[in-house]
Design a protein around this motif. Sequence first.
Motif, PDB file in Angstrom:
ATOM      1  N   ASN A 173       3.460  11.141  11.842  1.00  0.00           N
ATOM      2  CA  ASN A 173       3.161  12.215  10.885  1.00  0.00           C
ATOM      3  C   ASN A 173       3.404  13.596  11.515  1.00  0.00           C
ATOM      4  N   ARG A 196      -4.001   5.243  -3.861  1.00  0.00           N
ATOM      5  CA  ARG A 196      -3.853   6.688  -3.780  1.00  0.00           C
ATOM      6  C   ARG A 196      -2.512   7.170  -4.328  1.00  0.00           C
ATOM      7  N   ALA A 245       9.209  16.075   1.171  1.00  0.00           N
ATOM      8  CA  ALA A 245       9.468  14.677   0.778  1.00  0.00           C
ATOM      9  C   ALA A 245      10.757  14.175   1.438  1.00  0.00           C
ATOM     10  N   LYS A 285       7.640   2.884   9.262  1.00  0.00           N
ATOM     11  CA  LYS A 285       7.757   4.313   9.589  1.00  0.00           C
ATOM     12  C   LYS A 285       8.587   4.424  10.863  1.00  0.00           C
ATOM     13  N   ASN A 300      10.288  13.471   5.108  1.00  0.00           N
ATOM     14  CA  ASN A 300       9.526  12.228   5.295  1.00  0.00           C
ATOM     15  C   ASN A 300      10.338  10.999   4.889  1.00  0.00           C
ATOM     16  N   GLN A 357       1.616   3.697  -3.255  1.00  0.00           N
ATOM     17  CA  GLN A 357       1.200   5.102  -3.153  1.00  0.00           C
ATOM     18  C   GLN A 357       2.385   6.029  -3.411  1.00  0.00           C
ATOM     19  N   GLU A 361      12.063  11.928 -11.467  1.00  0.00           N
ATOM     20  CA  GLU A 361      10.835  11.448 -10.801  1.00  0.00           C
ATOM     21  C   GLU A 361      10.368  10.151 -11.448  1.00  0.00           C
ATOM     22  N   SER A 365      -1.633  13.762  -1.986  1.00  0.00           N
ATOM     23  CA  SER A 365      -2.583  14.877  -2.108  1.00  0.00           C
ATOM     24  C   SER A 365      -1.965  16.098  -2.800  1.00  0.00           C
ATOM     25  N   ARG A 369       0.842  -1.213   0.000  1.00  0.00           N
ATOM     26  CA  ARG A 369       0.000   0.000   0.000  1.00  0.00           C
ATOM     27  C   ARG A 369       0.871   1.256   0.000  1.00  0.00           C
ATOM     28  N   GLY A 417       0.457  13.669   6.028  1.00  0.00           N
ATOM     29  CA  GLY A 417      -0.666  12.823   6.407  1.00  0.00           C
ATOM     30  C   GLY A 417      -1.464  13.426   7.538  1.00  0.00           C
ATOM     31  N   GLU A 421       5.241   9.600  -7.387  1.00  0.00           N
ATOM     32  CA  GLU A 421       6.394  10.020  -8.198  1.00  0.00           C
ATOM     33  C   GLU A 421       5.986  10.236  -9.651  1.00  0.00           C
ATOM     34  N   MET A 467       1.067  17.016   3.270  1.00  0.00           N
ATOM     35  CA  MET A 467       1.741  15.831   2.688  1.00  0.00           C
ATOM     36  C   MET A 467       2.106  14.791   3.745  1.00  0.00           C
ATOM     37  N   SER A 513      -4.411   9.100  12.386  1.00  0.00           N
ATOM     38  CA  SER A 513      -3.616   8.283  11.463  1.00  0.00           C
ATOM     39  C   SER A 513      -3.864   6.808  11.753  1.00  0.00           C
ATOM     40  N   SER A 514      -4.553   6.147  10.817  1.00  0.00           N
ATOM     41  CA  SER A 514      -4.973   4.763  11.085  1.00  0.00           C
ATOM     42  C   SER A 514      -3.811   3.771  11.054  1.00  0.00           C
ATOM     43  N   HIS A 515      -2.768   4.070  10.276  1.00  0.00           N
ATOM     44  CA  HIS A 515      -1.714   3.063  10.076  1.00  0.00           C
ATOM     45  C   HIS A 515      -0.447   3.299  10.896  1.00  0.00           C
TER      46      HIS A 515
END
Length: 319
Positions: A229, A114, A140, A225, A143, A48, A83, A117, A44, A207, A53, A205, A213-215
């Motif tokens: 976030n 996804r 980016a 991670k 993150n 995404q 990219e 955004s 996932r 999240g 990219e 960006m 944050s569900s994940h």
Amino acid sequence: MTAVLDAAGGASAPAEVFEAAVAADERIEPRDWMPDAYRATLVRQMAQHAHSEIIGMQPEANWITRAPSLRRKAILMAKVQDEAGHGLYLYSAAETLGTSREELLDKLHAGRQRYSSIFNYPTLTWADVGAIGWLVDGAAITNQVPLCRCSYGPYARAMVRICKEESFHQRQGYELLLALSRGTEAQHAMAQDAVDRWWWPSLMMFGPPDSESSHSDQSMAWKIKRHSNDELRQRFVDICVPQAESLGLTLPDPDLRWNEQRGHYDFGPIDWDEFREVLRGNGPCNEERISQRRRAHEEGAWVREAAAAYAAKHREADA
Ligand code: BYC
């Protein structure tokens, strides 16, 4: 990942080997056993990321033909090409989890996966190329540097090269904005307007807030991670404030101020309704981005067929 022996010297159950490897900060490799949910989470996130990219090529490519000089045009072409390369590394890394690039692209085109955004916002002026480089690539990098230590080997290794290239991208954006900021009054105003429009979407960006944050919790437990976030968003704000000052530009947030106690900059509320709308497909450019992507894929069908035919011919010749 190395095998773990239990007290009696026998091999442990695969789940225990996996947990021990994650706890010891070892890398999980494609042939290692892994929980189904770990595999699904990686597919996932990596899909995404890869989709972001290649969709991310569109807003900047919009300015290649109108770059103000040959030097700027060459730089922008190289960046957009990078990219595409990042997408390629990430799709290849995702394929090690038993999925195919074709399948992932089909899901993107069908709206079942996804992309970031941020790429649903328009690039209205040349200064947007600078703002994307400084803020979007800057976000980016913030993150993605921790993803170089992700527990899944192929993703972590892909990120090393991507981060090196992203750091060039960030600097070209900063340099472009600096030239505009120090230019004529109109150029300065154009740079300020671009920063005003890209600042808040760049913060999104990272999240949703940690509370939504569900994940995050599971991804952090698996060391996919490394930071939440909100932690990364704060790190980004702290980096950007002095950079904006050096650029001679302001960030569009009246609540932005140094908090001595926290040792961080406080910042104003983010419009999470806007974020949710963009994720629902209602951002300013969602339609345009996905239809352009589908069209590019259809128009590239002959290239894929030709490459497959060429590979098959060589396989036959080698047999
Ligand atoms: N946009 O539980 P959460 C680039 C979704 S490319 C869209 O916190 P997670 C560049 C999230 O998927 C930049 N959706 O999720 C390229 C989840 O929905 P689902 C891309 C978002 O995964 C060209 C739900 O919200 N970078 O740099 O733990 C030119 C709940 O979120 C967004 C990456 O992809 C968003 N912004 O954390 C220039 C980096 N945020 O899937 C530059 C790798 C959240 O349950 N990805 N969602 O339906 C990550 O680090 C993480 O996936 C995220 C989200 C931090 C983005």
